[in-house]
Design an enzyme around this catalytic site. Structure first.
Site, mmCIF file in Angstrom:
data_model
loop_
_atom_site.group_PDB
_atom_site.id
_atom_site.type_symbol
_atom_site.label_atom_id
_atom_site.label_comp_id
_atom_site.label_asym_id
_atom_site.label_seq_id
_atom_site.Cartn_x
_atom_site.Cartn_y
_atom_site.Cartn_z
ATOM 1 N N GLU A 17 -49.757 24.751 16.768
ATOM 2 C CA GLU A 17 -48.939 24.031 17.758
ATOM 3 C C GLU A 17 -48.951 24.755 19.106
ATOM 4 O OE1 GLU A 17 -45.554 21.914 16.453
ATOM 5 O OE2 GLU A 17 -44.262 22.978 17.862
ATOM 6 N N THR A 48 -46.278 19.818 21.926
ATOM 7 C CA THR A 48 -44.862 19.432 21.934
ATOM 8 C C THR A 48 -44.506 18.654 23.204
ATOM 9 O OG1 THR A 48 -44.095 21.467 22.963
ATOM 10 C CG2 THR A 48 -44.251 21.457 20.553
ATOM 11 N N ARG A 107 -36.405 12.614 17.540
ATOM 12 C CA ARG A 107 -35.274 12.218 18.379
ATOM 13 C C ARG A 107 -35.157 13.150 19.575
ATOM 14 N NH1 ARG A 107 -29.369 13.549 16.653
ATOM 15 N NH2 ARG A 107 -30.188 15.517 17.458
ATOM 16 N N GLY A 108 -35.287 14.476 19.339
ATOM 17 C CA GLY A 108 -35.009 15.456 20.402
ATOM 18 C C GLY A 108 -33.571 15.917 20.289
ATOM 19 N N ASP A 109 -33.306 17.133 20.764
ATOM 20 C CA ASP A 109 -31.926 17.638 20.746
ATOM 21 C C ASP A 109 -31.087 16.875 21.754
ATOM 22 O OD1 ASP A 109 -32.139 19.536 18.745
ATOM 23 O OD2 ASP A 109 -32.949 21.050 20.119
ATOM 24 N N ALA A 123 -34.524 9.357 15.261
ATOM 25 C CA ALA A 123 -35.993 9.275 15.243
ATOM 26 C C ALA A 123 -36.473 8.020 14.517
ATOM 27 C CB ALA A 123 -36.563 10.528 14.578
ATOM 28 N N HIS A 149 -30.634 19.744 8.581
ATOM 29 C CA HIS A 149 -30.517 19.694 10.049
ATOM 30 C C HIS A 149 -29.103 20.099 10.445
ATOM 31 C CE1 HIS A 149 -30.063 17.668 14.034
ATOM 32 N NE2 HIS A 149 -31.282 18.162 14.186
ATOM 33 N N GLN A 176 -39.272 22.404 9.939
ATOM 34 C CA GLN A 176 -38.691 23.453 10.786
ATOM 35 C C GLN A 176 -39.123 24.805 10.219
ATOM 36 O OE1 GLN A 176 -37.381 24.549 13.433
ATOM 37 N NE2 GLN A 176 -35.287 23.760 13.417
ATOM 38 N N LYS A 272 -50.433 31.330 22.056
ATOM 39 C CA LYS A 272 -50.930 32.713 21.994
ATOM 40 C C LYS A 272 -52.201 32.769 21.130
ATOM 41 C CE LYS A 272 -47.195 35.349 23.532
ATOM 42 N NZ LYS A 272 -45.906 34.730 23.253
#
Ligand SMILES: Cc1cc2nc3c(=O)[nH]c(=O)nc-3n(C[C@H](O)[C@H](O)[C@H](O)COP(=O)(O)OP(=O)(O)OC[C@H]3O[C@@H](n4cnc5c(N)ncnc54)[C@H](O)[C@@H]3O)c2cc1C
Length: 289
Positions: A17, A48, A107-109, A123, A149, A176, A272
């Site tokens: 990612e 992302t 959904r996103g925070d 979501a 969650h 997660q 990285k």
């Protein structure tokens, strides 16, 4: 290529990612780092997306370039917490035009100011629209949380919501971060029992500096095992040693996962290349390279 097909064709897969830059000025350096990660030939890479949509253009651009110029399949993330249905329709057209076939639907925070989309609560609502607007053009993934969650008090309810996401149209799930594989094994047992059968990609976060522990680990709510705590205590003040120790910790998690039949590994490589390369090297023979 669709990620559902990649997962079907390969016994063991590795994906990395990356995140897009917040400003256009940083685009080139982020693309360079992402390109070096792509050169390691992961099965796919994910890009992302800022929760409020603030990186939308850079997410799409980076994803397209990774696919067309760096030759790797991509999974572009999309969030709906601050989006309208028209925004989503426009994004899907843009992704389609760019040849992006895989979307991680999130959904996103919830933003600190509490302002929410009028069209999307969860979501699952976004997944429904991706299916409605895009038909079968997109392979859709969803997020899941082995320790539950943070907003959901009971894990059984969280799993019921997860099942709804899958039934609405997710072909795979990515977890997660977690630092104790037993947490994942318990979670897999519970979701399989609940009838969720799609592939689950464990999200492995190599912790390579002590600041990350306070920032991303604390935010994720992941349980920190004593073994992990001891590693950070011992090496946290020395960046070189901490980086090596963090890569080894993540690699050990990965080898244990594959040994237990969890074959599709997703690594939060955080732009990285040296960390991505270190992880790959540690189990290249298992990957068949
Ligand atoms: C693999 C992964 C990738 C991520 N990538 C990004 C990214 O690129 N950009 C970003 O901003 N964030 C990202 N996140 C973070 C994510 O946006 C947040 O964790 C967010 O708070 C929840 O998103 P979700 O898609 O899981 O939400 P949902 O699936 O909507 O779940 C959110 C909460 O609502 C509950 N819920 C769901 N449906 C219902 C329902 N019908 N009724 C009542 N409650 C319900 C769930 O139980 C849960 O507690 C990622 C997370 C993961 C695990």
């Amino acid at each position: 290529m669709k990620i559902s097909d990649i997962l079907k064709q390969n016994e063991v897969t590795l994906s990395f990612e990356v995140f897009p830059p917040k400003t256009d000025a940083l685009f080139e350096s982020v693309e360079k780092a992402a390109g070096e990660i792509a050169a390691l030939k992961p099965h796919f890479m994910s890009v992302t997306y800022g929760a409020a949509g603030n990186t939308a253009a850079n997410t799409a651009e980076l994803a397209e370039r990774l696919q067309t110029q760096h030759g790797v399949a991509v999974l572009a993330h999309m969030t709906c917490v601050a989006a309208s249905r028209e925004d989503v329709r426009g994004m899907l057209q843009d992704y389609k035009r760019r040849g992006i076939e895989n979307i991680m639907a999130l959904r996103g925070d919830i933003p600190k100011d509490g302002r929410r989309s009028e069209d999307y609560l969860y979501a699952v609502d976004l997944i429904r629209d991706i299916r409605e607007f895009g038909g079968d053009a997109f392979c859709v993934g969803g997020a899941c949380y082995p320790e539950g969650h943070v907003e959901c008090e009971r894990q059984s309810e969280d799993i019921a919501h997860l099942k709804e996401k899958v039934e609405t149209g997710c072909s795979f799930l990515t977890t997660q971060m977690f630092f104790d594989n037993n947490v994942l094994y318990n979670f897999l047992y519970r979701i399989r029992e609940a009838g969720i059968t799609v592939p689950v990609l464990p999200g492995i976060m190599p912790i390579t500096n002590a600041r990350q522990v306070a920032r991303s680990v604390a935010l994720s709510g992941a349980t920190i095992p004593q073994r992990f705590r001891t590693m950070v205590d011992r090496f946290g003040d020395d960046p070189r040693r901490m980086q090596q120790a963090g890569i080894i910790y993540a690699a050990e998690q990965i080898v244990d996962l594959i040994a237990n039949g969890v074959n599709h590994i997703h690594v939060y490589s955080m732009n990285k290349p040296e960390i991505a390369a270190g992880i790959l090297e540690s189990f290249s023979a298992i990957l068949g390279r």
